[in-house]
Design an enzyme around this catalytic site. Structure first.
Site, mmCIF file in Angstrom:
data_model
loop_
_atom_site.group_PDB
_atom_site.id
_atom_site.type_symbol
_atom_site.label_atom_id
_atom_site.label_comp_id
_atom_site.label_asym_id
_atom_site.label_seq_id
_atom_site.Cartn_x
_atom_site.Cartn_y
_atom_site.Cartn_z
ATOM 1 N N HIS A 35 -15.771 2.219 46.651
ATOM 2 C CA HIS A 35 -16.331 1.344 47.681
ATOM 3 C C HIS A 35 -15.351 0.214 48.034
ATOM 4 C CE1 HIS A 35 -19.809 -0.807 49.613
ATOM 5 N NE2 HIS A 35 -19.036 -1.839 49.346
ATOM 6 N N GLU A 36 -14.820 -0.437 46.999
ATOM 7 C CA GLU A 36 -13.882 -1.531 47.235
ATOM 8 C C GLU A 36 -12.593 -1.032 47.865
ATOM 9 O OE1 GLU A 36 -14.688 -4.672 47.201
ATOM 10 O OE2 GLU A 36 -16.658 -4.035 46.508
HETATM 11 ZN ZN LIG Z 1 -18.850 -3.629 50.221
#
Ligand SMILES: [Zn+2]
Ligand SMILES: [Zn+2]
Length: 65
Positions: free
Chosen positions: A18-19
């Site tokens: 996600h990051e």
């Molecule tokens: Zn996020």
């Protein structure tokens, strides 16, 4: 590996992906099983997969500015 360890590892991987998505210019997604969905609770993390949805993948491949 214990089941809890697997779950913890899975959550960590999802958060890392996600990051990384943000690093590559992806924004939050509303598709429930998309890794770019914003997750407030661990339950949210467990609902999503480690994969990008179709649209996020397209954005990723086209290279967001
Ligand atoms: Zn996020
Ligand atoms: Zn998505």
């Amino acid at each position: 590996m214990k089941k809890d360890d697997t779950l913890l590892l899975e959550r960590t991987i999802k958060e890392v992906v996600h990051e990384l998505g943000h690093t590559f210019g992806l924004i939050h997604c509303h598709v429930s099983n998309c890794v770019m969905r914003s997750s407030t609770y661990v339950e949210d993390i467990d609902q999503k997969t480690i994969h990008l949805c179709h649209r996020c993948r397209k954005t990723f491949e086209e290279g967001a500015e």
